[in-house]
Design a protein around this motif. Sequence first.
Motif, PDB file in Angstrom:
ATOM      1  N   MET A   1      28.595 -41.107 -99.594  1.00  0.00           N
ATOM      2  CA  MET A   1      29.342 -41.396 -98.378  1.00  0.00           C
ATOM      3  C   MET A   1      30.405 -40.321 -98.187  1.00  0.00           C
ATOM      4  N   ALA A   2      30.372 -39.624 -97.076  1.00  0.00           N
ATOM      5  CA  ALA A   2      31.395 -38.635 -96.764  1.00  0.00           C
ATOM      6  C   ALA A   2      32.601 -39.354 -96.168  1.00  0.00           C
ATOM      7  N   LEU A   3      33.779 -38.949 -96.597  1.00  0.00           N
ATOM      8  CA  LEU A   3      35.014 -39.545 -96.099  1.00  0.00           C
ATOM      9  C   LEU A   3      35.756 -38.549 -95.210  1.00  0.00           C
ATOM     10  N   THR A   4      36.475 -39.079 -94.227  1.00  0.00           N
ATOM     11  CA  THR A   4      37.292 -38.257 -93.347  1.00  0.00           C
ATOM     12  C   THR A   4      38.744 -38.573 -93.620  1.00  0.00           C
ATOM     13  N   GLY A   5      39.467 -37.598 -94.146  1.00  0.00           N
ATOM     14  CA  GLY A   5      40.898 -37.745 -94.396  1.00  0.00           C
ATOM     15  C   GLY A   5      41.675 -37.253 -93.191  1.00  0.00           C
ATOM     16  N   ILE A   6      42.365 -38.148 -92.530  1.00  0.00           N
ATOM     17  CA  ILE A   6      43.156 -37.806 -91.348  1.00  0.00           C
ATOM     18  C   ILE A   6      44.546 -37.378 -91.818  1.00  0.00           C
ATOM     19  N   ILE A   7      44.956 -36.172 -91.450  1.00  0.00           N
ATOM     20  CA  ILE A   7      46.244 -35.617 -91.864  1.00  0.00           C
ATOM     21  C   ILE A   7      47.182 -35.595 -90.667  1.00  0.00           C
ATOM     22  N   GLU A   8      48.411 -36.042 -90.902  1.00  0.00           N
ATOM     23  CA  GLU A   8      49.433 -36.009 -89.854  1.00  0.00           C
ATOM     24  C   GLU A   8      50.704 -35.394 -90.411  1.00  0.00           C
ATOM     25  N   LYS A   9      51.297 -34.502 -89.642  1.00  0.00           N
ATOM     26  CA  LYS A   9      52.566 -33.884 -90.014  1.00  0.00           C
ATOM     27  C   LYS A   9      53.668 -34.891 -89.709  1.00  0.00           C
ATOM     28  N   THR A  10      54.604 -35.046 -90.658  1.00  0.00           N
ATOM     29  CA  THR A  10      55.752 -35.932 -90.454  1.00  0.00           C
ATOM     30  C   THR A  10      57.023 -35.092 -90.480  1.00  0.00           C
ATOM     31  N   GLU A  53      32.214 -36.293-100.955  1.00  0.00           N
ATOM     32  CA  GLU A  53      32.805 -35.251-100.120  1.00  0.00           C
ATOM     33  C   GLU A  53      33.903 -35.823 -99.228  1.00  0.00           C
ATOM     34  N   ILE A  54      35.012 -35.077 -99.122  1.00  0.00           N
ATOM     35  CA  ILE A  54      36.101 -35.459 -98.226  1.00  0.00           C
ATOM     36  C   ILE A  54      36.324 -34.317 -97.242  1.00  0.00           C
ATOM     37  N   ASP A  55      36.240 -34.626 -95.961  1.00  0.00           N
ATOM     38  CA  ASP A  55      36.561 -33.667 -94.907  1.00  0.00           C
ATOM     39  C   ASP A  55      37.952 -34.009 -94.380  1.00  0.00           C
ATOM     40  N   TYR A  56      38.888 -33.093 -94.553  1.00  0.00           N
ATOM     41  CA  TYR A  56      40.247 -33.313 -94.066  1.00  0.00           C
ATOM     42  C   TYR A  56      40.365 -32.757 -92.653  1.00  0.00           C
ATOM     43  N   VAL A  57      40.955 -33.545 -91.761  1.00  0.00           N
ATOM     44  CA  VAL A  57      41.124 -33.114 -90.374  1.00  0.00           C
ATOM     45  C   VAL A  57      42.593 -33.223 -89.969  1.00  0.00           C
ATOM     46  N   ILE A  58      43.018 -32.269 -89.150  1.00  0.00           N
ATOM     47  CA  ILE A  58      44.381 -32.233 -88.629  1.00  0.00           C
ATOM     48  C   ILE A  58      44.289 -31.678 -87.218  1.00  0.00           C
ATOM     49  N   ASP A  59      45.128 -32.145 -86.316  1.00  0.00           N
ATOM     50  CA  ASP A  59      45.012 -31.629 -84.959  1.00  0.00           C
ATOM     51  C   ASP A  59      45.618 -30.225 -84.877  1.00  0.00           C
ATOM     52  N   LEU A  60      45.176 -29.489 -83.872  1.00  0.00           N
ATOM     53  CA  LEU A  60      45.518 -28.074 -83.719  1.00  0.00           C
ATOM     54  C   LEU A  60      47.021 -27.853 -83.655  1.00  0.00           C
ATOM     55  N   GLU A  61      47.723 -28.662 -82.893  1.00  0.00           N
ATOM     56  CA  GLU A  61      49.169 -28.502 -82.750  1.00  0.00           C
ATOM     57  C   GLU A  61      49.879 -28.665 -84.091  1.00  0.00           C
ATOM     58  N   GLN A  62      49.526 -29.699 -84.842  1.00  0.00           N
ATOM     59  CA  GLN A  62      50.151 -29.934 -86.146  1.00  0.00           C
ATOM     60  C   GLN A  62      49.801 -28.818 -87.135  1.00  0.00           C
ATOM     61  N   PHE A  63      48.574 -28.322 -87.064  1.00  0.00           N
ATOM     62  CA  PHE A  63      48.153 -27.245 -87.955  1.00  0.00           C
ATOM     63  C   PHE A  63      49.038 -26.012 -87.772  1.00  0.00           C
ATOM     64  N   PHE A  64      49.208 -25.582 -86.531  1.00  0.00           N
ATOM     65  CA  PHE A  64      49.999 -24.380 -86.291  1.00  0.00           C
ATOM     66  C   PHE A  64      51.497 -24.629 -86.430  1.00  0.00           C
ATOM     67  N   GLU A  65      51.920 -25.872 -86.336  1.00  0.00           N
ATOM     68  CA  GLU A  65      53.316 -26.208 -86.631  1.00  0.00           C
ATOM     69  C   GLU A  65      53.579 -26.014 -88.122  1.00  0.00           C
ATOM     70  N   TYR A  66      52.627 -26.407 -88.954  1.00  0.00           N
ATOM     71  CA  TYR A  66      52.790 -26.270 -90.399  1.00  0.00           C
ATOM     72  C   TYR A  66      52.606 -24.817 -90.850  1.00  0.00           C
ATOM     73  N   TYR A  67      51.568 -24.173 -90.338  1.00  0.00           N
ATOM     74  CA  TYR A  67      51.273 -22.796 -90.738  1.00  0.00           C
ATOM     75  C   TYR A  67      51.899 -21.813 -89.745  1.00  0.00           C
ATOM     76  N   LYS A  68      53.218 -21.823 -89.687  1.00  0.00           N
ATOM     77  CA  LYS A  68      53.945 -20.935 -88.767  1.00  0.00           C
ATOM     78  C   LYS A  68      53.731 -19.468 -89.100  1.00  0.00           C
ATOM     79  N   VAL A  69      53.297 -19.188 -90.321  1.00  0.00           N
ATOM     80  CA  VAL A  69      53.055 -17.814 -90.755  1.00  0.00           C
ATOM     81  C   VAL A  69      51.893 -17.185 -89.970  1.00  0.00           C
ATOM     82  N   ILE A  70      51.033 -17.998 -89.380  1.00  0.00           N
ATOM     83  CA  ILE A  70      49.924 -17.479 -88.579  1.00  0.00           C
ATOM     84  C   ILE A  70      50.445 -17.222 -87.163  1.00  0.00           C
ATOM     85  N   ASN A  71      50.453 -15.976 -86.785  1.00  0.00           N
ATOM     86  CA  ASN A  71      50.887 -15.589 -85.440  1.00  0.00           C
ATOM     87  C   ASN A  71      49.816 -16.023 -84.440  1.00  0.00           C
ATOM     88  N   LYS A  72      50.192 -16.878 -83.509  1.00  0.00           N
ATOM     89  CA  LYS A  72      49.221 -17.450 -82.577  1.00  0.00           C
ATOM     90  C   LYS A  72      48.575 -16.384 -81.693  1.00  0.00           C
TER      91      LYS A  72
END
Length: 122
Positions: A1-10, A53-72
């Motif tokens: 069974m594949a699991l989906t881990g939902i990630i949220e920035k707090t 298997e675990i697939d971790y998902v995060i929305d695009l806005e939260q991803f780039f909020e966390y990884y500010k080192v990536i120049n958009k």
Amino acid sequence: MALTGIIEKTGTGFSGYFKEVDGVASVGDSLAEMKENLLEAIQLKLGTEDVGEIDYVIDLEQFFEYYKVINKSAFADYIGMNRSLFRQYASGLTKLSDKKLQDITTGLQRLAKDFGDVVLVK
């Protein structure tokens, strides 16, 4: 069974839960810590270390909020997307189509592979 881990920035780090399993959630100061804690929580719930298997998902806005080192803008160039439109997507100002989201995901995975193939020398 594949699991989906939902990630949220707090405000203090990250929280996560599994889409398919009620009552399993965790937090962490960093993304890595939250994933480690969430894995431990699901292992306890299922009574086994082998959770599949675990697939971790995060929305695009939260991803780039966390990884500010990536120049958009530079990343938009890397994946061949309009800079202004990409910044709107990453800021949540413009709705993403499934196709655009897949293009961005593919671009991030390509960048990760490119980095994984690099060895620095002095």
